[in-house]
Design an enzyme around this catalytic site. Structure first.
Site, PDB file in Angstrom:
ATOM      1  N   HIS A 191      -6.778   0.959 -13.549  1.00 27.84           N
ATOM      2  CA  HIS A 191      -6.643  -0.311 -12.623  1.00 27.84           C
ATOM      3  C   HIS A 191      -7.006  -1.702 -13.316  1.00 27.84           C
ATOM      4  CE1 HIS A 191      -8.717  -3.591  -9.944  1.00 27.84           C
ATOM      5  NE2 HIS A 191      -7.602  -3.384  -9.596  1.00 27.84           N
ATOM      6  N   ASN A 193      -6.852  -6.254 -12.934  1.00 24.14           N
ATOM      7  CA  ASN A 193      -6.319  -7.370 -12.121  1.00 24.14           C
ATOM      8  C   ASN A 193      -7.000  -8.537 -12.718  1.00 24.14           C
ATOM      9  OD1 ASN A 193      -7.071  -9.570  -9.919  1.00 24.14           O
ATOM     10  ND2 ASN A 193      -5.773  -8.252  -8.729  1.00 24.14           N
ATOM     11  N   ALA A 345       1.799 -11.735   4.343  1.00 27.43           N
ATOM     12  CA  ALA A 345       1.409 -10.883   3.378  1.00 27.43           C
ATOM     13  C   ALA A 345       2.744 -10.039   3.198  1.00 27.43           C
ATOM     14  CB  ALA A 345       0.201 -10.262   3.823  1.00 27.43           C
ATOM     15  N   TYR A 347       3.110  -6.280   2.257  1.00 24.80           N
ATOM     16  CA  TYR A 347       2.402  -4.894   2.551  1.00 24.80           C
ATOM     17  C   TYR A 347       2.841  -4.073   1.566  1.00 24.80           C
ATOM     18  CZ  TYR A 347       1.263  -7.377   6.907  1.00 24.80           C
ATOM     19  OH  TYR A 347       0.746  -8.415   7.691  1.00 24.80           O
TER      20      TYR A 347
END
Length: 386
Positions: A191, A193, A345, A347
């Site tokens: 992961h 970000n 948002a 989703y």
């Protein structure tokens, strides 16, 4: 063309005025001696104008899709941090997606979904699903504007941000995020970000900061893999400040702790937030270095293990650990909660991080002497790898 005619006119006028001050033969010799005639000047000026025009065009082919911001706007003000960040994350997304595609056996490609939101901005979501190597891989870019919801303001104030309550605050956020769930249990999940945030205060001033990180979640512990992964991230950090890696490694261990299980989600990496020093340019360069370290930290592990043998036992353990992944993301992850609380948002993109399959078993505990037990020991007692 108007600019070209203006340039030629100026050259011609200058030549005429020069000629009034010089004998014609001297002027002729000057032009021939320098190899410069009006036709030459015109052709050079035209070529320069065309080259400048080409350089102002954005090479969209190096991205997975068109950027969210208009290309001309991105190129008009290259020093604008919003624009620099968007161009960087678009490049990181494309480079990572293409690197993953190259590891697939039968040419599976990412589905590319460019989307816009009525509240402002949009994103590019890339998903590869049911591949031979990657069961589900998602790489998302978002560039959004809007108004901070009260829950987000509260969260930021709890981290020390000096934000006014009960006042609408416009924000800008951009980032690239990815979660890669491989099919083979011997290949770890990764992961990462990297993000940039701006908030405009009531007096017109802005607060800005960067955040991000990269972390690894193996299902079976390979200590050489762990050392390689952490060493690569440390090198990226050390380029900017040797204090970064130990600080951000500990932050990562603390952040990805599943409190109700008293274990870590994986073997860590780096994690940081609220980076606003020593300068905006320096912080951006640091984040860029970390983002570019993802491929060399992870792809060698994929290549090493993607053909390894495994059976039902290993697959079931992988699914149990993915259950822990789901628990962390839905209960603790700040980015997931911020996305879900933000008006408008998307989703599907926010929940892109969840695996296709996960498993929960009642009171499951592997034998301490098993390979699964070896992993659990490290997850419950984070260690130093470099």
């Amino acid at each position: 063309m108007n600019a070209l005619r203006h340039t030629i006119s100026l050259v011609a006028l200058g030549t005429f005025q020069l000629g009034r001050r010089m004998k014609s033969q001297h002027l002729h010799g000057l032009l021939l001696g320098t190899g410069l005639g009006l036709s030459t000047i015109a052709s050079v000026t035209y070529a320069q104008a065309e080259a400048a025009k080409v350089s102002r065009k954005l090479n969209i082919s190096k991205f997975m899709a068109e950027p969210i911001t208009d290309s001309a706007t991105l190129l008009e003000d290259k020093e604008n941090m919003r624009h620099r960040m968007e161009l960087m994350i678009m490049e990181i997304q494309a480079e990572f997606c293409r690197a993953l595609e190259s590891e697939e056996f039968n040419g599976q490609k990412f589905k590319v979904d460019r989307w816009l939101r009525k509240e402002g901005g949009g994103g590019v979501t890339c998903v590869l699903q049911d591949g031979d190597v990657f069961e589900k891989a998602g790489v998302n870019v978002s560039v959004v504007t809007g108004w901070l919801p009260p829950a987000a303001v509260q969260q930021m104030r709890s981290r020390g941000k000096n934000l006014t309550e009960n006042v609408k605050l416009p924000f800008f956020a951009s980032g690239v995020s990815a979660v890669i769930h491989p099919r083979n249990p011997h290949v770890p999940t990764i992961h990462f970000n990297y993000r940039y945030f701006e908030v405009e205060l009531p007096d017109g001033s802005k607060q800005w900061w960067f955040g991000g990180g990269t972390d690894l979640t193996p299902y079976y512990l390979d200590e050489n893999d762990a050392r390689h992964f952490h060493k690569t991230l440390k090198s990226a950090c050390d380029e900017h400040d040797t204090a970064y890696y130990p600080k951000f490694k500990k932050w990562c261990d603390d952040y990805f702790h599943i409190k109700h299980r008293n274990e870590s989600r994986g073997i860590g990496g780096i994690f940081f937030d609220d980076i606003d020093e020593p300068s905006q340019d320096s912080a951006f360069k640091f984040v860029t270095s970390c983002a570019r370290a993802v491929i060399p930290s992870y792809l060698p592990l994929v290549q090493k293990h993607k053909n390894a043998d495994y059976g039902t036992k290993e697959r079931e353990w992988q699914l149990l650990r993915r259950g822990r992944y789901v628990e962390f993301n839905l209960i603790y992850d700040r980015g997931t909660k911020f996305g879900l609380y933000t008006p408008g948002a998307r989703y599907e993109s926010i929940l892109m991080s969840l695996p296709l399959h996960a498993r929960w078993e009642y009171m499951h505990e592997p034998k301490a002497t098993s390979k699964e037990g070896d992993l659990l020991m490290v997850l419950r007692n984070p260690k130093e790898w470099v």
